[in-house]
Design a protein around this motif. Structure first.
Motif, PDB file in Angstrom:
ATOM      1  N   THR A  19       0.838  -1.201   0.000  1.00  0.00           N
ATOM      2  CA  THR A  19       0.000   0.000   0.000  1.00  0.00           C
ATOM      3  C   THR A  19       0.872   1.249   0.000  1.00  0.00           C
ATOM      4  N   VAL A  70      -3.391   4.012  -1.622  1.00  0.00           N
ATOM      5  CA  VAL A  70      -4.494   4.128  -0.656  1.00  0.00           C
ATOM      6  C   VAL A  70      -4.824   5.564  -0.288  1.00  0.00           C
ATOM      7  N   PRO A  82      -0.035   3.065   5.434  1.00  0.00           N
ATOM      8  CA  PRO A  82       0.575   2.590   4.189  1.00  0.00           C
ATOM      9  C   PRO A  82       1.907   1.890   4.458  1.00  0.00           C
TER      10      PRO A  82
END
Length: 216
Positions: free
Chosen positions: A4, A31, A49
């Motif tokens: 992410t 994200v 993340p």
């Protein structure tokens, strides 16, 4: 689980380009986005993340201070990939010294962008460009030399550190030194511990600043 990524850049077109490249990968997911470093800490806490791709020059809070803020205030912080226009930007070097994990030029090819994110997420730092290595050598200082002397690295650890400074991954180092990957990981951990370095990037910076490794 996909890697992410949080994108941080004050230019919407840059963020859109990075998102298009990264979201096209099955193992990477963007994200969130931010237009300034001042938004990074709350977004990192909210989104968690794996990697923050962060512009080094932004109007309110630059990438250097944003990097320091994340590492200082966030538990289990993400990897930070510095993104910039110029490879000889002293801001980039200062961001790396502040704790960023890697370096990426905005003009990089899509395949290079994807590779950079994956590599940083895995914890293996990117190769510093020649200009950044030269800056590190210019910043040579007594503290770095003392840290390296105190570390008293073994001959094999010195060989591993030199390979790390060249940007080799653990697998590449293992192949070059004809040892197992787990052995290399053990050496890397020992090097970080002896140097008091947070990660590979900080160890490599010490190697250059101390003069142990000279820029090519």
């Amino acid at each position: 689980m996909p890697v992410t990524v949080l994108l941080v850049d004050d230019e919407p077109l840059v963020r859109a380009g990075l998102r298009a490249v990264l979201d096209a990968q099955p193992d990477i997911e963007v994200v969130g986005e931010a237009a300034d470093g001042a938004s990074v800490v709350p977004l990192v806490r909210q989104l968690r993340p794996d990697v923050v791709a962060m512009d080094v020059r932004m109007p309110l809070l630059d990438g250097i201070e944003a990097t320091r803020a994340v590492l200082r205030t966030v538990d289990s912080p993400p990897k930070i990939l510095v993104v910039t226009t110029f490879e000889n930007d002293e801001y980039v070097y200062q961001a790396l010294r502040a704790g960023a994990d890697g370096f990426l030029l905005k003009r990089a090819r899509p395949s290079e962008i994807v590779h950079a994110v994956r590599l940083v997420a895995e914890g293996e730092t990117l190769l510093f460009p020649a200009a950044v290595r030269a800056l590190a050598a210019e910043y040579g200082n007594r503290q770095a030399r003392a840290a390296l002397k105190r570390a008293a690295l073994t001959e094999r650890e010195e060989a591993v550190l030199r390979a790390m400074a060249r940007g080799l991954t653990n697998v590449e180092i293992a192949k070059e030194l004809i040892v197992g990957t787990e052995t290399v990981k053990s050496h890397v951990s020992a090097i970080l511990g002896k140097l008091g370095a947070r990660d590979r990037t900080q160890a490599v910076i010490t190697a250059y600043e101390s003069g142990f490794v000279a820029p090519a």
